[in-house]
Design a protein around this motif. Structure first.
Motif, PDB file in Angstrom:
ATOM      1  N   SER A 237      33.156  39.012  38.422  1.00  0.00           N
ATOM      2  CA  SER A 237      32.246  40.010  39.010  1.00  0.00           C
ATOM      3  C   SER A 237      32.335  39.995  40.533  1.00  0.00           C
ATOM      4  O   SER A 237      32.263  41.049  41.176  1.00  0.00           O
ATOM      5  N   LEU A 238      32.510  38.814  41.139  1.00  0.00           N
ATOM      6  CA  LEU A 238      32.641  38.734  42.597  1.00  0.00           C
ATOM      7  C   LEU A 238      33.941  39.379  43.072  1.00  0.00           C
ATOM      8  O   LEU A 238      33.969  40.086  44.083  1.00  0.00           O
ATOM      9  N   ALA A 239      35.025  39.143  42.324  1.00  0.00           N
ATOM     10  CA  ALA A 239      36.311  39.730  42.705  1.00  0.00           C
ATOM     11  C   ALA A 239      36.302  41.242  42.522  1.00  0.00           C
ATOM     12  O   ALA A 239      36.787  41.993  43.384  1.00  0.00           O
ATOM     13  N   ALA A 240      35.761  41.712  41.401  1.00  0.00           N
ATOM     14  CA  ALA A 240      35.755  43.149  41.118  1.00  0.00           C
ATOM     15  C   ALA A 240      34.879  43.917  42.094  1.00  0.00           C
ATOM     16  O   ALA A 240      35.180  45.069  42.430  1.00  0.00           O
ATOM     17  N   ALA A 241      33.797  43.279  42.556  1.00  0.00           N
ATOM     18  CA  ALA A 241      32.902  43.941  43.511  1.00  0.00           C
ATOM     19  C   ALA A 241      33.451  43.915  44.924  1.00  0.00           C
ATOM     20  O   ALA A 241      32.889  44.555  45.822  1.00  0.00           O
ATOM     21  N   GLY A 242      34.544  43.182  45.144  1.00  0.00           N
ATOM     22  CA  GLY A 242      35.127  43.099  46.476  1.00  0.00           C
ATOM     23  C   GLY A 242      34.375  42.168  47.402  1.00  0.00           C
ATOM     24  O   GLY A 242      34.641  42.137  48.613  1.00  0.00           O
ATOM     25  N   VAL A 243      33.432  41.381  46.859  1.00  0.00           N
ATOM     26  CA  VAL A 243      32.663  40.453  47.683  1.00  0.00           C
ATOM     27  C   VAL A 243      33.540  39.279  48.107  1.00  0.00           C
ATOM     28  O   VAL A 243      33.484  38.831  49.254  1.00  0.00           O
ATOM     29  N   ALA A 244      34.354  38.778  47.182  1.00  0.00           N
ATOM     30  CA  ALA A 244      35.225  37.642  47.479  1.00  0.00           C
ATOM     31  C   ALA A 244      36.667  38.118  47.598  1.00  0.00           C
ATOM     32  O   ALA A 244      37.138  38.909  46.787  1.00  0.00           O
ATOM     33  N   ARG A 245      37.370  37.619  48.598  1.00  0.00           N
ATOM     34  CA  ARG A 245      38.783  37.983  48.764  1.00  0.00           C
ATOM     35  C   ARG A 245      39.679  37.123  47.876  1.00  0.00           C
ATOM     36  O   ARG A 245      40.822  37.483  47.583  1.00  0.00           O
ATOM     37  N   LYS A 246      39.142  35.968  47.455  1.00  0.00           N
ATOM     38  CA  LYS A 246      39.897  35.056  46.607  1.00  0.00           C
ATOM     39  C   LYS A 246      38.912  34.245  45.762  1.00  0.00           C
ATOM     40  O   LYS A 246      37.891  33.790  46.270  1.00  0.00           O
ATOM     41  N   VAL A 247      39.220  34.080  44.464  1.00  0.00           N
ATOM     42  CA  VAL A 247      38.362  33.301  43.575  1.00  0.00           C
ATOM     43  C   VAL A 247      39.238  32.401  42.706  1.00  0.00           C
ATOM     44  O   VAL A 247      40.199  32.869  42.089  1.00  0.00           O
ATOM     45  N   VAL A 248      38.907  31.118  42.668  1.00  0.00           N
ATOM     46  CA  VAL A 248      39.571  30.162  41.781  1.00  0.00           C
ATOM     47  C   VAL A 248      38.532  29.669  40.785  1.00  0.00           C
ATOM     48  O   VAL A 248      37.552  29.019  41.178  1.00  0.00           O
ATOM     49  N   CYS A 249      38.722  29.985  39.498  1.00  0.00           N
ATOM     50  CA  CYS A 249      37.802  29.556  38.452  1.00  0.00           C
ATOM     51  C   CYS A 249      38.323  28.272  37.800  1.00  0.00           C
ATOM     52  O   CYS A 249      39.521  28.166  37.515  1.00  0.00           O
ATOM     53  N   VAL A 250      37.428  27.332  37.544  1.00  0.00           N
ATOM     54  CA  VAL A 250      37.802  26.057  36.942  1.00  0.00           C
ATOM     55  C   VAL A 250      36.865  25.779  35.764  1.00  0.00           C
ATOM     56  O   VAL A 250      35.643  25.816  35.920  1.00  0.00           O
TER      57      VAL A 250
END
Length: 408
Positions: A237-250
């Protein structure tokens, strides 16, 4: 769950579990129910025709066990009562229910008119009198075709968990008996693939509000690492909304990676930039080597965590508190009785910590563990910026807490 319990036939099918022969003592242990939207990519919380994904957790080591034949018969009985073959019957039941409701209203209207004088002008008429609806009108109204009515059940699965000495509810092996492999639920504007083995929050409506709060707490353009990510709902949701430029999920559960990959591939069709910005790794927050790789050596400024009830794993909490104001020692200790701080092995956790992480967004389902973790964080120089309670579990005294921490 309400839909399933409202079906008498389904209840009868479930009640037969107790009478099924149990070779070598194997039997039904648990039932997991997940509500999914009837249309892929919809929101189940807003869908009156939402469907149910059923998991029968069978007390057997694997699908080759003799008792699994009984499990498959139970799955078939459930599918017979709530699967697609019953669509036409559901449509007929709905039509009869609508006709009965209008008939009752017409009868009541007729009874009232014989006792009360009619109004002398139209303005005095009730809405019911101004717009009479006949039973015939309802019967002549175009009814939904069988293809437009969703079946009660989305799918029926078997999972095998034979260990009596373990508190793990689910085993490693899955078997799809009937229905579709993937369900699709919208979270924060992203259709997310949901499999029975991937973790999602149970209260979808409350989670939507929580996702909005998390996005508001994330500085625009941030690089984000998310631990305990499940199938990546928050990060996606953060990536799709453009809030985060990069997301690493663990996430430690390997089943989550399959769901994430399917979701990311679907996201790429409509938002390639968001799909390129996010990745997923199967790893534990107790794995010091991967913590070093994924968190210490990252360029992230924001860490999002959604841990289980026990709270943050010790190595992760030590990283967040390393290099803080003095030696961190929790006054209550961790939920398993261990103390934090001095006993940590220097080789296990970087003594420099993660100074580049300036914001911690902590979604907690265990308030006692959150208080313990907060004591440790505040003692290491973090400051609590905001805290919200989200009522994820109506009918209980449990809350989900969203705490946002910051530091210089």
């Amino acid at each position: 769950q309400q839909q399933l319990s409202g079906s008498r036939s389904a209840q009868q099918s479930l009640s037969t579990a107790a009478s099924i022969p149990r070779p070598s003592g194997r039997h039904l242990r648990y039932i997991q129910l997940t509500v999914l939207p009837s249309k892929p990519g919809g929101r189940a919380e807003d869908d009156p025709h939402a469907q149910v994904q059923v998991v029968l957790v069978w007390a057997a080591p694997d699908s080759s066990h003799l008792s699994v034949a009984d499990a498959k018969r139970l799955a078939a009985a459930l599918w017979l009562q709530g699967g697609p073959k019953q669509i036409s019957q559901l449509a007929a039941l709905r039509q009869r229910a609508e006709a009965a409701a209008v008939s009752a209203a017409a009868s009541s209207r007729s009874s009232s008119s014989s006792k009360v004088a009619r109004p002398t002008n139209r303005r005095q008429q009730s809405p019911l009198q101004q717009s009479p609806v006949s039973v015939g009108a309802v019967q002549n109204r175009q009814q939904p075709a069988a293809s437009d009515v969703a079946p009660l059940l989305h799918s029926v699965w078997l999972n095998f968990q034979a260990a009596d000495d373990s508190n793990a509810i689910l085993g490693k092996e899955w078997l799809l008996c009937h229905g579709q492999q993937w369900g699709w639920q919208d979270f924060g504007g992203v259709p997310v693939a949901i499999a029975p083995g991937s973790f999602v929050q149970a209260n979808y409506g409350a989670m939507q509000k929580c996702l909005s709060a998390i996005a508001a707490a994330t500085p625009p353009g941030s690089s984000v690492v998310e631990y305990y990510a499940g199938c990546g709902v928050i990060g996606l949701s953060l990536a799709a909304a453009g809030v985060a430029r990069k997301v690493v999920c663990v996430e430690v559960n390997p089943e989550s990676l399959k769901a994430f990959d399917i979701t990311r591939a679907q996201l790429a069709k409509n938002n390639q930039a968001a799909a390129d910005a996010i990745s997923h790794h199967v790893a534990s927050a107790e794995d010091s080597k991967l913590l070093q790789q994924l968190l210490v050596n990252s360029d992230a400024s924001v860490l999002v965590v959604d841990p289980p009830r026990k709270g943050l794993d010790r190595p992760l909490l030590q990283l967040l508190t390393a290099g803080g104001a003095g030696t961190v020692q929790s006054s209550t200790g961790s939920p398993n009785g261990d103390k934090l701080g001095a006993s940590a092995s220097p080789a296990a956790v970087s003594t420099a910590g993660v100074p580049h992480i300036k914001r911690l967004i902590y979604l907690s389902c265990g308030f006692k563990a959150l208080m313990s973790d907060t004591d440790a964080l505040l003692g290491a120089g973090w400051r609590l910026s905001s805290c919200q309670a989200h009522f994820f579990f109506p009918g209980t005294d449990s809350i989900e807490t969203l705490a946002v921490f910051g530091r210089q």
